[in-house]
Design a protein around this motif. Structure first.
Motif, short mmCIF file in Angstrom:
data_model
loop_
_atom_site.label_atom_id
_atom_site.label_comp_id
_atom_site.label_asym_id
_atom_site.label_seq_id
_atom_site.Cartn_x
_atom_site.Cartn_y
_atom_site.Cartn_z
N LEU A 56 -1.79 19.25 -10.39
CA LEU A 56 -1.65 20.47 -9.60
C LEU A 56 -2.46 21.63 -10.17
O LEU A 56 -2.76 22.58 -9.45
CB LEU A 56 -0.17 20.86 -9.51
N LYS A 57 -2.83 21.54 -11.44
CA LYS A 57 -3.67 22.59 -12.04
C LYS A 57 -5.07 22.62 -11.43
O LYS A 57 -5.80 23.59 -11.61
CB LYS A 57 -3.76 22.37 -13.55
N LYS A 58 -5.43 21.56 -10.73
CA LYS A 58 -6.76 21.52 -10.11
C LYS A 58 -6.86 22.51 -8.97
O LYS A 58 -7.97 22.80 -8.48
CB LYS A 58 -7.05 20.11 -9.59
N GLY A 59 -5.76 23.02 -8.50
CA GLY A 59 -5.74 23.96 -7.38
C GLY A 59 -5.24 23.30 -6.12
O GLY A 59 -5.39 22.09 -5.93
N TYR A 60 -4.62 24.10 -5.24
CA TYR A 60 -4.00 23.54 -4.05
C TYR A 60 -5.03 22.95 -3.09
O TYR A 60 -4.77 21.94 -2.43
CB TYR A 60 -3.18 24.61 -3.34
N SER A 70 -4.93 19.08 -2.27
CA SER A 70 -4.66 18.67 -0.88
C SER A 70 -5.74 17.72 -0.37
O SER A 70 -5.43 16.72 0.29
CB SER A 70 -4.58 19.89 0.03
N ILE A 71 -7.00 18.03 -0.68
CA ILE A 71 -8.10 17.16 -0.24
C ILE A 71 -7.98 15.78 -0.86
O ILE A 71 -8.10 14.75 -0.17
CB ILE A 71 -9.46 17.80 -0.59
N VAL A 72 -7.71 15.72 -2.17
CA VAL A 72 -7.58 14.43 -2.85
C VAL A 72 -6.39 13.66 -2.30
O VAL A 72 -6.48 12.44 -2.07
CB VAL A 72 -7.43 14.64 -4.37
N PHE A 73 -5.31 14.34 -2.03
CA PHE A 73 -4.12 13.67 -1.50
C PHE A 73 -4.38 13.10 -0.10
O PHE A 73 -4.08 11.94 0.18
CB PHE A 73 -2.94 14.65 -1.46
N LEU A 74 -4.96 13.91 0.79
CA LEU A 74 -5.23 13.45 2.15
C LEU A 74 -6.23 12.29 2.16
O LEU A 74 -6.06 11.34 2.94
CB LEU A 74 -5.76 14.61 2.99
N PHE A 75 -7.23 12.37 1.31
CA PHE A 75 -8.19 11.28 1.23
C PHE A 75 -7.51 9.99 0.75
O PHE A 75 -7.81 8.89 1.24
CB PHE A 75 -9.35 11.64 0.30
N PHE A 82 0.82 -1.21 0.00
CA PHE A 82 0.00 0.00 0.00
C PHE A 82 0.86 1.26 0.00
O PHE A 82 0.47 2.29 -0.54
CB PHE A 82 -0.94 -0.03 1.21
N GLY A 83 2.06 1.17 0.60
CA GLY A 83 2.98 2.29 0.50
C GLY A 83 3.43 2.51 -0.93
O GLY A 83 3.58 3.66 -1.38
N ALA A 84 3.62 1.42 -1.67
CA ALA A 84 4.02 1.52 -3.07
C ALA A 84 2.92 2.16 -3.91
O ALA A 84 3.20 2.97 -4.80
CB ALA A 84 4.37 0.14 -3.62
N VAL A 85 1.65 1.80 -3.61
CA VAL A 85 0.54 2.40 -4.36
C VAL A 85 0.54 3.91 -4.20
O VAL A 85 0.43 4.67 -5.17
CB VAL A 85 -0.81 1.80 -3.90
N LEU A 86 0.67 4.38 -2.96
CA LEU A 86 0.70 5.82 -2.72
C LEU A 86 1.95 6.45 -3.33
O LEU A 86 1.91 7.57 -3.87
CB LEU A 86 0.66 6.11 -1.22
N ALA A 87 3.07 5.74 -3.27
CA ALA A 87 4.32 6.27 -3.83
C ALA A 87 4.20 6.52 -5.32
O ALA A 87 4.60 7.58 -5.83
CB ALA A 87 5.46 5.30 -3.55
N TYR A 88 3.59 5.58 -6.04
CA TYR A 88 3.45 5.75 -7.48
C TYR A 88 2.39 6.79 -7.82
O TYR A 88 2.52 7.51 -8.83
CB TYR A 88 3.12 4.40 -8.14
N LEU A 89 1.37 6.90 -6.99
CA LEU A 89 0.39 7.97 -7.19
C LEU A 89 1.05 9.33 -7.00
O LEU A 89 0.80 10.27 -7.77
CB LEU A 89 -0.77 7.82 -6.20
N MET A 90 1.92 9.42 -5.99
CA MET A 90 2.62 10.68 -5.74
C MET A 90 3.55 11.03 -6.89
O MET A 90 3.55 12.16 -7.39
CB MET A 90 3.43 10.56 -4.45
#
Length: 356
Positions: free
Chosen positions: A69-73, A77-82, A51-59
């Protein structure tokens, strides 16, 4: 930096990274526990790493891309935290309902999926940091890998650019010399002069040297002086006895020098000195090759009207460019006009710096 690991196939590098990541975690935990827990530790670390790898590749390939990042900070941020919460919760869910049944003997108590997904405190402080740690370490490794490849690419491009520039600068043997020499040889052949064959031989040697034998970065000073001797003999065909040339050579050690540099200086002396002087032109050429440096100087009589043109000549400019590419600051070239003489003095230090 030319590390072989960076030349492995991409998939192999990624698999190797996660293997090392899991191995380090297992070793760290196993050193504090007994041998009976080894399989359990391995299973748990594989689960967390997945699961760490899944988040790593998403990042690495989505969250930090310009498109995301064009979606706005705020939205980003909300999508990342979720995503962090979801993957941490899934990691906990997988640990309880997949990993534990593999390594623990029943009966044992298991939380329900609902209890796991709603235990925000435990997910945030236990599994969240675990997922983020894997992501951080992966991204750090990716950064250094990308930096190494980018640096290697820049060095390669710089080397290719330098080689192209050097080849371009070296290819500037004066075409007027070739035309004049061919015309002179043609005139000699019409007169059945015994100088015809030697002249053709010297021209052939010059062309062979320029086209084939000076493709290396450096050549011996003896070969360069042999080239200049042949060049002078052919130029003499134009001037008969009115041109006076003196060549002094002292070779204490056979130094290596960039090809055609000396010839370009001699060409300038003929073009702007003897070529512009209808009287009795003179040229003095001196070479001194020692253990510390190579010194080459050319002095020629010169009319005042062509001095400024000589100082700004394309040939001298190209020579300086080539020397800067090869020697950086480890050379000096002085140009002086004094008493009807134009002189160029070149010093090449033997210690040459190359970037590896």
């Amino acid at each position: 930096m030319d590390l072989h690991i960076f030349k492995l196939p991409r998939v192999v590098k990624h698999l190797l990274f996660w293997f090392v990541f899991i191995a380090v975690g297992v070793f760290s935990d196993f050193s504090n526990l007994n041998e009976d827990c080894f399989i359990e530790i391995v299973v748990y670390h594989i689960n967390d790493a997945f699961f760490g790898a899944v988040l790593a590749y998403l990042m690495a390939y989505y969250f930090l891309t310009e498109r995301f990042l064009k979606k706005g900070y705020i939205v980003s941020s909300i999508v990342f935290l979720f995503s962090v919460y979801l993957l941490a919760a899934l990691s906990r869910l997988s640990t309880v309902h997949l990993a534990e049944p593999l390594v623990r003997k029943p009966p044992f108590i298991q939380e329900s999926p609902f209890e796991i997904l709603t235990d925000l405190r435990y997910i945030a402080f236990k599994y969240g940091p675990s997922v983020l740690t894997a992501t951080f370490i992966f991204y750090l490794a990716k950064f250094f890998s990308d930096y190494s490849k980018e640096r290697e690419k820049r060095l390669l491009l710089s080397k290719e650019k330098t080689e192209i520039e050097l080849k371009s600068l070296r290819s500037q043997l004066n075409p007027h010399f070739l035309f004049n020499t061919l015309n002179n040889i043609y005139s000699l052949s019409i007169d059945n002069s015994p100088k015809t064959s030697p002249a053709i031989g010297k021209l052939s040697d010059i062309l062979d040297y320029v086209l084939y034998r000076c493709n290396d970065d450096f050549v011996s000073v003896s070969n360069e002086m042999k080239l200049i001797d042949d060049y002078i003999e052919l130029e003499k065909l134009r001037y008969d006895e009115r041109l006076e040339i003196t060549v002094d050579t002292f070779i204490e050690i056979e130094n290596q020098v960039p090809p055609l540099i000396f010839l370009s200086l001699v060409e300038n002396a003929f073009k702007h000195g003897a070529g512009e002087d209808s009287g009795l032109p003179k040229i003095w050429i001196t070479l001194k090759s020692t253990i510390d440096q190579t010194t080459f100087s050319v002095v020629n009589t010169c009319l005042d009207v062509v001095v400024e043109e000589l100082k700004e000549s394309i040939g001298l400019t190209n020579i300086k460019k080539q020397l800067e590419l090869i020697y950086d600051k480890r050379y000096s070239m002085s140009i002086e006009k004094k008493g009807g003489l134009f002189s160029v003095n070149l010093i090449l230090k033997n210690e040459i710096t190359h970037e590896n």
